[in-house]
Design an enzyme around this catalytic site. Structure first.
Site, mmCIF file in Angstrom:
data_model
loop_
_atom_site.group_PDB
_atom_site.id
_atom_site.type_symbol
_atom_site.label_atom_id
_atom_site.label_comp_id
_atom_site.label_asym_id
_atom_site.label_seq_id
_atom_site.Cartn_x
_atom_site.Cartn_y
_atom_site.Cartn_z
ATOM 1 N N GLU A 131 -0.040 -3.506 6.484
ATOM 2 C CA GLU A 131 -1.335 -3.261 5.830
ATOM 3 C C GLU A 131 -2.380 -4.308 6.198
ATOM 4 O O GLU A 131 -3.556 -3.983 6.376
ATOM 5 C CB GLU A 131 -1.164 -3.192 4.312
ATOM 6 N N CYS A 150 -9.796 7.089 -7.490
ATOM 7 C CA CYS A 150 -10.342 6.732 -6.180
ATOM 8 C C CYS A 150 -9.342 7.065 -5.076
ATOM 9 O O CYS A 150 -8.133 7.061 -5.314
ATOM 10 C CB CYS A 150 -10.687 5.247 -6.152
ATOM 11 N N GLY A 192 -3.302 -3.273 -0.779
ATOM 12 C CA GLY A 192 -4.128 -2.672 0.266
ATOM 13 C C GLY A 192 -4.281 -1.184 0.062
ATOM 14 O O GLY A 192 -4.424 -0.431 1.022
ATOM 15 N N ARG A 221 5.479 8.524 -8.918
ATOM 16 C CA ARG A 221 5.241 7.475 -9.929
ATOM 17 C C ARG A 221 5.320 7.974 -11.362
ATOM 18 O O ARG A 221 5.499 7.180 -12.271
ATOM 19 C CB ARG A 221 3.892 6.809 -9.658
ATOM 20 N N HIS A 258 3.330 11.423 -18.701
ATOM 21 C CA HIS A 258 3.904 11.738 -17.381
ATOM 22 C C HIS A 258 5.396 12.093 -17.474
ATOM 23 O O HIS A 258 5.788 13.185 -17.079
ATOM 24 C CB HIS A 258 3.620 10.600 -16.387
HETATM 25 P P1 NAD Z 1 -1.937 2.975 -3.753
HETATM 26 O O1 NAD Z 1 -0.697 3.718 -3.625
HETATM 27 O O2 NAD Z 1 -3.152 3.419 -3.006
HETATM 28 O O3 NAD Z 1 -1.725 1.467 -3.311
HETATM 29 C C1 NAD Z 1 -0.722 0.723 -3.771
HETATM 30 C C2 NAD Z 1 -0.692 -0.570 -2.956
HETATM 31 O O4 NAD Z 1 0.239 -1.386 -3.611
HETATM 32 C C3 NAD Z 1 -0.157 -0.385 -1.544
HETATM 33 O O5 NAD Z 1 -1.172 -0.057 -0.634
HETATM 34 C C4 NAD Z 1 0.395 -1.743 -1.302
HETATM 35 O O6 NAD Z 1 -0.620 -2.630 -0.909
HETATM 36 C C5 NAD Z 1 0.860 -2.168 -2.661
HETATM 37 N N1 NAD Z 1 2.304 -1.991 -2.802
HETATM 38 C C6 NAD Z 1 2.977 -0.855 -3.083
HETATM 39 N N2 NAD Z 1 4.284 -1.086 -3.117
HETATM 40 C C7 NAD Z 1 4.441 -2.404 -2.855
HETATM 41 C C8 NAD Z 1 5.538 -3.233 -2.747
HETATM 42 N N3 NAD Z 1 6.773 -2.766 -2.932
HETATM 43 N N4 NAD Z 1 5.310 -4.537 -2.480
HETATM 44 C C9 NAD Z 1 4.067 -5.023 -2.306
HETATM 45 N N5 NAD Z 1 2.972 -4.259 -2.403
HETATM 46 C C10 NAD Z 1 3.162 -2.980 -2.658
HETATM 47 O O7 NAD Z 1 -2.246 2.813 -5.288
HETATM 48 P P2 NAD Z 1 -3.662 2.853 -6.002
HETATM 49 O O8 NAD Z 1 -4.152 4.254 -5.984
HETATM 50 O O9 NAD Z 1 -4.519 1.769 -5.489
HETATM 51 O O10 NAD Z 1 -3.238 2.558 -7.497
HETATM 52 C C11 NAD Z 1 -2.935 1.263 -7.977
HETATM 53 C C12 NAD Z 1 -2.421 1.442 -9.392
HETATM 54 O O11 NAD Z 1 -3.403 2.140 -10.161
HETATM 55 C C13 NAD Z 1 -1.137 2.296 -9.497
HETATM 56 O O12 NAD Z 1 -0.392 1.824 -10.571
HETATM 57 C C14 NAD Z 1 -1.678 3.677 -9.830
HETATM 58 O O13 NAD Z 1 -0.713 4.462 -10.487
HETATM 59 C C15 NAD Z 1 -2.844 3.323 -10.713
HETATM 60 N N6 NAD Z 1 -3.890 4.363 -10.782
HETATM 61 C C16 NAD Z 1 -4.504 4.808 -9.638
HETATM 62 C C17 NAD Z 1 -5.506 5.758 -9.732
HETATM 63 C C18 NAD Z 1 -6.261 6.237 -8.507
HETATM 64 O O14 NAD Z 1 -7.074 7.157 -8.637
HETATM 65 N N7 NAD Z 1 -6.044 5.680 -7.340
HETATM 66 C C19 NAD Z 1 -5.896 6.254 -10.997
HETATM 67 C C20 NAD Z 1 -5.241 5.774 -12.147
HETATM 68 C C21 NAD Z 1 -4.261 4.828 -12.019
#
Ligand code: NAD
Length: 391
Positions: free
Chosen positions: A36, A141, A9, A320, A203
């Site tokens: 969520e 995003c 979410g 992270r 990182h």
């Molecule tokens: P976010 O932090 O917005 O969302 C992560 C979601 O994962 C949470 O909302 C939850 O639904 C779920 N989650 C987290 N911990 C959990 C747990 N212990 N159990 C069950 N569900 C859990 O992350 P995001 O921005 O959507 O990113 C997703 C992935 O993409 C991550 O690995 C992030 O590092 C990577 N990423 C994100 C971006 C970006 O711009 N958002 C860019 C590059 C990479």
């Protein structure tokens, strides 16, 4: 109508719901974390769907069902997309396992390292399922209003992708056609993607270069060190040494394991120049290429409020950059190096420092035998002891 379930979410889950539902998929959401599911339902009900916005366009998509119960949403899904940090993959896969249709495809966005080892250990014997992983998320995003609106700040032109079984990759890419403007490039294997995962070098490597010796420093907000633009000569030498070690590991693995395509594991410098052809103004050295890349401009070391303070900050070692990229990145690579008989002195140094900051033990006396190894995706955590077992 074909059915897709998004797991998660967060930011990426919002984008996926909007794009897939607006392209005609029946979209469900599996969101078991905290409240969520309720918050998503409330947001979607208020707005009528989720809007994903780029600078010049927007789409809105409405999910059919949102639930914290896998049995409500997973059955009947042809495609399941885990838009999650890697540390949530294991519990999510375990929660959905009993509800999967026989021919479902399950993807990790992004895969990070060792996704194939985890999937094999959880699903060995399930011949009909397809698993796939992306090297990175296709977008930068951020959620603007939870359950209602997300901003797509930028899209990648190309994203590497691999599947198990490998011959399903074209089918998977066809299913992902609802993601516009991104070319999915098939890579030989998830193992190749693990070796080519540059986030696991960048990182933790920059965190080590910039923060070792300054672990307890505090900063007013305007003095928090720049992350990529802060790469100094020492940090660049750390990154270069880590990259050189990966090249040796890739040589050794490719010699023993045919699914690794050596040419798909570039050095860090080659990768950087290829990934950012237009935004680096000085590509004379690895360090200068980081510092002068405008795509990285302004990003700072992750911090949190210092204990007892309302206005000074200290480095956040739970972010992270370490909590995902070490157990689901560098430690996996270190495990593969151990199986390949390649020594990795700089990667070891970074892991030893990072595990101390994380309060964990993975590497002990030069071997991956630390008490917390089972929470990583190192091959050793799954009982893999010979390089031939990596596939
Ligand atoms: P976010 O932090 O917005 O969302 C992560 C979601 O994962 C949470 O909302 C939850 O639904 C779920 N989650 C987290 N911990 C959990 C747990 N212990 N159990 C069950 N569900 C859990 O992350 P995001 O921005 O959507 O990113 C997703 C992935 O993409 C991550 O690995 C992030 O590092 C990577 N990423 C994100 C971006 C970006 O711009 N958002 C860019 C590059 C990479």
């Amino acid at each position: 109508m074909a059915k897709l379930t998004v797991c998660g979410g967060g930011n990426a889950a919002h984008v996926l719901v909007a794009l897939a539902a607006s392209a005609g998929w029946e979209v469900d959401v599996f969101a078991p974390l905290a409240d969520e599911a309720q918050r998503l339902q409330a947001g979607v009900a208020a707005r009528g769907g989720i809007v994903a916005r780029t600078r010049n366009s927007q789409v809105m998509g409405t999910p059919r069902r949102i639930s914290a119960e896998p049995g409500d949403v997973i059955p009947g899904s042809q495609l399941i997309l885990m838009a999650l940090p890697a540390f949530a993959h294991g519990q999510t896969l375990a929660a959905i396992a009993d509800h999967l249709d026989r021919s479902a495809a399950i993807g990790a966005m992004p895969a990070r390292s060792g996704f194939d080892f985890q999937v094999h250990s959880l699903f060995k014997g399930s011949q009909s399922l397809t698993f796939f992983g992306m090297q990175t998320l296709p977008w930068a995003c951020r959620i603007k209003h939870y359950g209602q609106e997300v901003d797509i700040l930028g899209s990648k032109a190309a994203v590497d992708i691999a599947s198990v079984p490998a011959d399903q990759i074209e089918t998977v890419i066809d299913q992902l056609a609802f993601i516009p403007d991104v070319e999915f490039t098939p890579t030989g294997s998830l193992l190749t993607m693990t070796l080519a995962n540059t986030g696991q070098l960048i990182h933790p490597g920059i965190m080590y270069g910039l923060c070792q010796g300054r672990e307890r420093d505090t900063f007013p907000s305007e003095q928090i060190p720049l992350f990529y633009q802060g790469v100094d000569d020492f940090t660049a030498s750390v990154l270069q040494a880590m990259s050189d070690e990966v090249q040796s590991v890739a040589d050794a693995v490719a010699a023993s394991v045919p699914v690794v395509n050596r040419s798909e594991v570039p050095s860090l410098f080659e990768w950087l120049l290829r990934a950012y052809p237009l935004t680096i103004s000085d590509s004379s050295t690895l360090g200068r290429a980081f510092v002068t890349n405008t795509s990285y401009a302004g990003l700072r070391v992750p911090t949190r409020l210092a204990d007892g303070s309302a206005e000074t900050f200290t480095v956040d070692f739970r972010a992270r950059y370490l909590s995902e990229d070490v157990p689901f990145g560098l430690v996996v690579l270190r495990g593969i190096a151990e199986l390949a008989g390649v020594i990795t002195p700089m990667i070891d140094r970074v892991i030893l420092w990072a595990q101390e900051q994380l309060g964990r033990s993975y590497l002990e006396n030069g071997r991956l035998t630390g008490k917390d190894l089972a929470e990583t995706r190192a091959p050793q955590a799954y009982g893999i002891t010979r390089i031939e077992q990596l596939v």
